[in-house]
Design a protein around this motif. Structure first.
Motif, PDB file in Angstrom:
ATOM      1  N   GLY A   1      17.415  29.895  39.183  1.00  0.00           N
ATOM      2  CA  GLY A   1      17.756  30.033  37.785  1.00  0.00           C
ATOM      3  C   GLY A   1      18.384  31.344  37.428  1.00  0.00           C
ATOM      4  O   GLY A   1      18.513  31.668  36.252  1.00  0.00           O
ATOM      5  N   LYS A   2      18.741  32.161  38.416  1.00  0.00           N
ATOM      6  CA  LYS A   2      19.366  33.437  38.101  1.00  0.00           C
ATOM      7  C   LYS A   2      20.841  33.220  37.774  1.00  0.00           C
ATOM      8  O   LYS A   2      21.501  32.370  38.371  1.00  0.00           O
ATOM      9  N   PRO A   3      21.367  33.994  36.828  1.00  0.00           N
ATOM     10  CA  PRO A   3      22.681  33.683  36.248  1.00  0.00           C
ATOM     11  C   PRO A   3      23.855  34.175  37.075  1.00  0.00           C
ATOM     12  O   PRO A   3      24.646  34.983  36.623  1.00  0.00           O
ATOM     13  N   PHE A   4      23.982  33.712  38.313  1.00  0.00           N
ATOM     14  CA  PHE A   4      25.129  34.078  39.124  1.00  0.00           C
ATOM     15  C   PHE A   4      26.108  32.916  39.126  1.00  0.00           C
ATOM     16  O   PHE A   4      25.765  31.814  39.554  1.00  0.00           O
ATOM     17  N   ARG A   5      27.318  33.161  38.677  1.00  0.00           N
ATOM     18  CA  ARG A   5      28.248  32.069  38.405  1.00  0.00           C
ATOM     19  C   ARG A   5      29.447  32.003  39.337  1.00  0.00           C
ATOM     20  O   ARG A   5      30.345  31.211  39.128  1.00  0.00           O
ATOM     21  N   ASN A   6      29.490  32.850  40.351  1.00  0.00           N
ATOM     22  CA  ASN A   6      30.625  32.846  41.273  1.00  0.00           C
ATOM     23  C   ASN A   6      31.940  33.028  40.537  1.00  0.00           C
ATOM     24  O   ASN A   6      32.898  32.297  40.750  1.00  0.00           O
ATOM     25  N   LYS A   7      31.964  34.007  39.638  1.00  0.00           N
ATOM     26  CA  LYS A   7      33.156  34.298  38.864  1.00  0.00           C
ATOM     27  C   LYS A   7      33.588  35.742  39.091  1.00  0.00           C
ATOM     28  O   LYS A   7      32.814  36.557  39.598  1.00  0.00           O
ATOM     29  N   SER A   8      34.811  36.048  38.715  1.00  0.00           N
ATOM     30  CA  SER A   8      35.371  37.379  38.957  1.00  0.00           C
ATOM     31  C   SER A   8      36.089  37.889  37.722  1.00  0.00           C
ATOM     32  O   SER A   8      36.666  37.105  36.960  1.00  0.00           O
ATOM     33  N   VAL A   9      36.079  39.211  37.571  1.00  0.00           N
ATOM     34  CA  VAL A   9      36.833  39.892  36.515  1.00  0.00           C
ATOM     35  C   VAL A   9      37.854  40.802  37.173  1.00  0.00           C
ATOM     36  O   VAL A   9      37.529  41.532  38.121  1.00  0.00           O
ATOM     37  N   VAL A  10      39.083  40.772  36.678  1.00  0.00           N
ATOM     38  CA  VAL A  10      40.119  41.719  37.091  1.00  0.00           C
ATOM     39  C   VAL A  10      40.503  42.541  35.862  1.00  0.00           C
ATOM     40  O   VAL A  10      40.959  41.984  34.860  1.00  0.00           O
ATOM     41  N   LEU A  11      40.288  43.836  35.947  1.00  0.00           N
ATOM     42  CA  LEU A  11      40.664  44.748  34.867  1.00  0.00           C
ATOM     43  C   LEU A  11      41.916  45.500  35.299  1.00  0.00           C
ATOM     44  O   LEU A  11      41.855  46.353  36.184  1.00  0.00           O
ATOM     45  N   LEU A  12      43.045  45.172  34.688  1.00  0.00           N
ATOM     46  CA  LEU A  12      44.268  45.929  34.913  1.00  0.00           C
ATOM     47  C   LEU A  12      44.301  47.049  33.885  1.00  0.00           C
ATOM     48  O   LEU A  12      44.450  46.802  32.689  1.00  0.00           O
TER      49      LEU A  12
ATOM     50  N   ARG B   1      43.910  39.122  43.502  1.00  0.00           N
ATOM     51  CA  ARG B   1      43.655  37.682  43.613  1.00  0.00           C
ATOM     52  C   ARG B   1      42.974  37.347  44.934  1.00  0.00           C
ATOM     53  O   ARG B   1      42.039  36.545  45.000  1.00  0.00           O
ATOM     54  N   ARG B   2      43.417  37.970  46.013  1.00  0.00           N
ATOM     55  CA  ARG B   2      42.818  37.716  47.320  1.00  0.00           C
ATOM     56  C   ARG B   2      41.350  38.154  47.349  1.00  0.00           C
ATOM     57  O   ARG B   2      40.500  37.485  47.937  1.00  0.00           O
ATOM     58  N   LEU B   3      41.051  39.263  46.696  1.00  0.00           N
ATOM     59  CA  LEU B   3      39.673  39.728  46.645  1.00  0.00           C
ATOM     60  C   LEU B   3      38.800  38.770  45.839  1.00  0.00           C
ATOM     61  O   LEU B   3      37.662  38.486  46.212  1.00  0.00           O
ATOM     62  N   CYS B   4      39.322  38.287  44.723  1.00  0.00           N
ATOM     63  CA  CYS B   4      38.569  37.319  43.920  1.00  0.00           C
ATOM     64  C   CYS B   4      38.276  36.063  44.727  1.00  0.00           C
ATOM     65  O   CYS B   4      37.158  35.531  44.690  1.00  0.00           O
ATOM     66  N   GLU B   5      39.254  35.579  45.468  1.00  0.00           N
ATOM     67  CA  GLU B   5      39.046  34.400  46.298  1.00  0.00           C
ATOM     68  C   GLU B   5      37.986  34.647  47.361  1.00  0.00           C
ATOM     69  O   GLU B   5      37.315  33.713  47.808  1.00  0.00           O
ATOM     70  N   SER B   6      37.850  35.901  47.784  1.00  0.00           N
ATOM     71  CA  SER B   6      36.887  36.235  48.832  1.00  0.00           C
ATOM     72  C   SER B   6      35.511  36.588  48.288  1.00  0.00           C
ATOM     73  O   SER B   6      34.623  36.948  49.056  1.00  0.00           O
ATOM     74  N   GLY B   7      35.336  36.517  46.977  1.00  0.00           N
ATOM     75  CA  GLY B   7      34.012  36.701  46.406  1.00  0.00           C
ATOM     76  C   GLY B   7      33.775  37.989  45.663  1.00  0.00           C
ATOM     77  O   GLY B   7      32.669  38.221  45.168  1.00  0.00           O
ATOM     78  N   CYS B   8      34.780  38.864  45.560  1.00  0.00           N
ATOM     79  CA  CYS B   8      34.604  40.106  44.809  1.00  0.00           C
ATOM     80  C   CYS B   8      34.440  39.794  43.330  1.00  0.00           C
ATOM     81  O   CYS B   8      35.236  39.045  42.752  1.00  0.00           O
ATOM     82  N   SER B   9      33.432  40.370  42.711  1.00  0.00           N
ATOM     83  CA  SER B   9      33.126  40.037  41.316  1.00  0.00           C
ATOM     84  C   SER B   9      33.871  40.892  40.307  1.00  0.00           C
ATOM     85  O   SER B   9      34.091  40.448  39.182  1.00  0.00           O
ATOM     86  N   PHE B  10      34.236  42.119  40.689  1.00  0.00           N
ATOM     87  CA  PHE B  10      34.916  42.990  39.730  1.00  0.00           C
ATOM     88  C   PHE B  10      35.973  43.818  40.458  1.00  0.00           C
ATOM     89  O   PHE B  10      35.658  44.585  41.362  1.00  0.00           O
ATOM     90  N   VAL B  11      37.219  43.643  40.039  1.00  0.00           N
ATOM     91  CA  VAL B  11      38.345  44.363  40.624  1.00  0.00           C
ATOM     92  C   VAL B  11      39.013  45.181  39.521  1.00  0.00           C
ATOM     93  O   VAL B  11      39.391  44.629  38.483  1.00  0.00           O
ATOM     94  N   THR B  12      39.154  46.463  39.742  1.00  0.00           N
ATOM     95  CA  THR B  12      39.888  47.326  38.821  1.00  0.00           C
ATOM     96  C   THR B  12      41.219  47.685  39.458  1.00  0.00           C
ATOM     97  O   THR B  12      41.257  48.198  40.581  1.00  0.00           O
ATOM     98  N   VAL B  13      42.306  47.388  38.768  1.00  0.00           N
ATOM     99  CA  VAL B  13      43.653  47.696  39.253  1.00  0.00           C
ATOM    100  C   VAL B  13      44.195  48.844  38.413  1.00  0.00           C
ATOM    101  O   VAL B  13      44.228  48.762  37.178  1.00  0.00           O
TER     102      VAL B  13
END
Length: 511
Positions: A91-102, A353-365
């Motif tokens: 029941g823990k709220p892990f959603r397999n989603k990613s954020v990219v902050l440009l 995008r490649r990092l998000c596909e590989s499971g990275c949850s937060f990418v700062t560009v």
């Protein structure tokens, strides 16, 4: 069962919380795969240093890591993976989603971006003019024609204000939380430092240097301010962003133990590791391994380096992202405030995008060079907006379309902003000064409500004319997307300062 069950970590190398295992391995060691002498029918992957050297434990030829040997305090890699997998089912709220902050460093002009105000007096309106979007009555600055054609996939917040008027980024990227920790670090604290399946870091910073080997950019105020972009604050360096271009605590730890001579042979070691994996796959040595034993082996052999390697990308896709042909970055870099400006943003977004596909949850560009005073440190008339605006248009539209084509639009949230906007009134040189009362914010994906303009500015784009939103609302939007603010409160073991962020108010129109 195959004995891929445990890992031995020599004490002097234990403190690598932020280094992906495969990067550490492939940069330093050679690999052998052979039967265990003391375990009948078992196999073992041994990771060795080629160099004769003494460790802190006194070994002559170092065997730092063994997949299939002794565990660290009895806790093995497959055990760790099992625990994390169990957490996903409780029941823990892990959603397999990613954020990219440009993050557009320097302060992009909100008027020339998405609020051109062509009805305002000439000294206020967009110097680039405007271009219609596919939302009736809504226009963007004319350097964004591709984004203007895909506004059904975007949302623009015209009442967003960073309330920051200096070149420090943390007040924006932290949302003003009491830990003074950037949102990537907060997410890493909640999720863990690495994805449990792929080993990819959950918090990553992509600088231009990450996509072009040997790139050396000049220094200016942005160079010194970059650390504030992803500062982990009181959460500590364990949750700092992984920087594949170098720097950060992970890089410092690595440099303490790895000589440049050994790093130079990284490509050869990667090739050797790939060869070992092909041989093992061919002879079926892993048949019968349980799921987590297999996963442990894949963490070591498949690794995370693939996600950072743009040469593995489909050339056609790479061409769609590539912004290098758009302009000669050297013509901008001769200006003091634009020494870190590049034409590499497209490749940075592709890596994101490649990092998000590989499971990275937060990418700062990070994209620099947006300090448009039009003085001796940047061109008069803000002429940098034409190549740089077009680059953002191309890179962001390619990213958004690629997510759509891959079915990832609901799973990846893109945010485009900077530390501030710029003054509504042009100065004598045709530039704009620092301004925190209005700031550009574009949102895409995340399964949120797109195809809209949220809020309005006044007739001079000087103040919000509707409900204002700020960094605290942006932070709450991120948390609500990744976890849900309600479920976030149910996670055990989180610091009270992290839990307090669940009381924030997201940008309501997006949900």
């Amino acid at each position: 069962m195959v004995g891929f069950s445990q890992i031995l970590i020599v004490p002097c190398l234990i403190n690598f919380p932020s280094i992906p295992l495969s990067i550490l391995l492939s940069s330093v060691f050679s690999f052998e795969f052979h039967p265990l002498d003391d375990c009948e029918g078992s196999k073992m992957l041994t990771v060795q240093d080629r160099m004769l050297n003494h460790t802190c434990a006194g070994f002559g030829r170092r065997e730092f890591l063994k997949a299939g040997a002794l565990g660290l305090a009895g806790f093995t890699l497959p055990d760790l993976l099992k625990v994390k997998a169990a957490g996903l089912t409780q029941g823990k709220p892990f959603r397999n989603k990613s954020v990219v902050l440009l993050f557009l460093q320097g302060g992009p002009p909100h008027i020339e971006f998405f609020d051109p105000k062509m009805t305002a007096p000439s000294e206020y309106r967009s110097i680039t003019g405007e271009i219609p979007t596919n939302i009736p009555g809504v226009t963007f600055g004319s350097t964004f024609p591709k984004l203007a054609k895909m506004t059904d996939k975007l949302a623009v917040v015209r009442s967003y204000q960073s309330r920051n008027s200096s070149h420090t980024y943390l007040s924006v990227t932290s949302g003003g939380n009491s830990m003074k920790a950037a949102m990537g670090a907060v997410c890493s604290r909640i999720l863990g430092t690495n994805d449990p399946t792929t080993g990819i870091p959950n918090n990553t910073l992509i600088l231009p240097e990450a996509v072009q080997d040997g790139l050396k950019l000049g220094s200016n105020f942005e160079t010194g301010a970059i650390p504030t972009l992803t500062d982990p604050g009181s959460l500590g360096s364990t949750y700092a962003a992984f920087n594949p271009a170098g720097g950060g605590k992970a890089k410092e730890n690595m440099e303490l133990n790895v000589s440049p001579e050994r790093l130079a042979d990284r490509k050869g070691l990667l090739g050797e590791l790939d060869s070992i994996k092909r041989n093992i796959d061919a002879d079926g040595s892993l048949e019968g391994a349980d799921h987590f034993g297999q996963q442990a082996f894949d963490l070591v052999t498949k690794g995370v380096g693939f996600a950072f390697d743009l040469s593995k990308e489909d050339p056609k896709t790479l061409a769609k992202y590539d912004t290098r042909p758009h302009f000669d970055a050297r013509k901008l870099q001769r200006w003091g405030d634009m020494r870190r400006a590049t034409n590499l943003l497209g490749l940075q977004m592709l890596m994101a995008r490649r990092l998000c596909e590989s499971g990275c949850s937060f990418v700062t560009v990070s994209d620099c060079g947006w300090d448009y005073h039009a003085n001796n440190n940047s061109p008069k008339g803000m002429t940098g907006i034409y190549p740089m605006g077009n680059q953002v248009d191309h890179a962001v539209s390619a990213f958004v379309q690629d997510l759509h084509d891959r079915g990832l639009s609901d799973d990846v949230l893109l945010l485009v902003t900077g530390e501030m906007g710029r003054s509504p009134q042009l100065n004598a040189n045709g530039g704009r000064g620092h301004y925190g009362d209005m700031t550009s914010l574009l949102v895409a994906g995340g399964g949120l409500n797109m195809g809209q303009v949220i809020g309005e500015s006044d007739n001079l784009a000087a103040q919000p004319a509707t409900r204002p939103y700020g960094p605290e609302n942006l932070a709450a939007t991120i948390l609500n997307f990744l976890f849900g603010l309600g479920p976030l409160r149910l996670i055990d073991g989180l610091p009270s300062d992290v839990l307090a962020m669940s009381n924030g108010t997201p940008i309501r129109e997006l949900f």
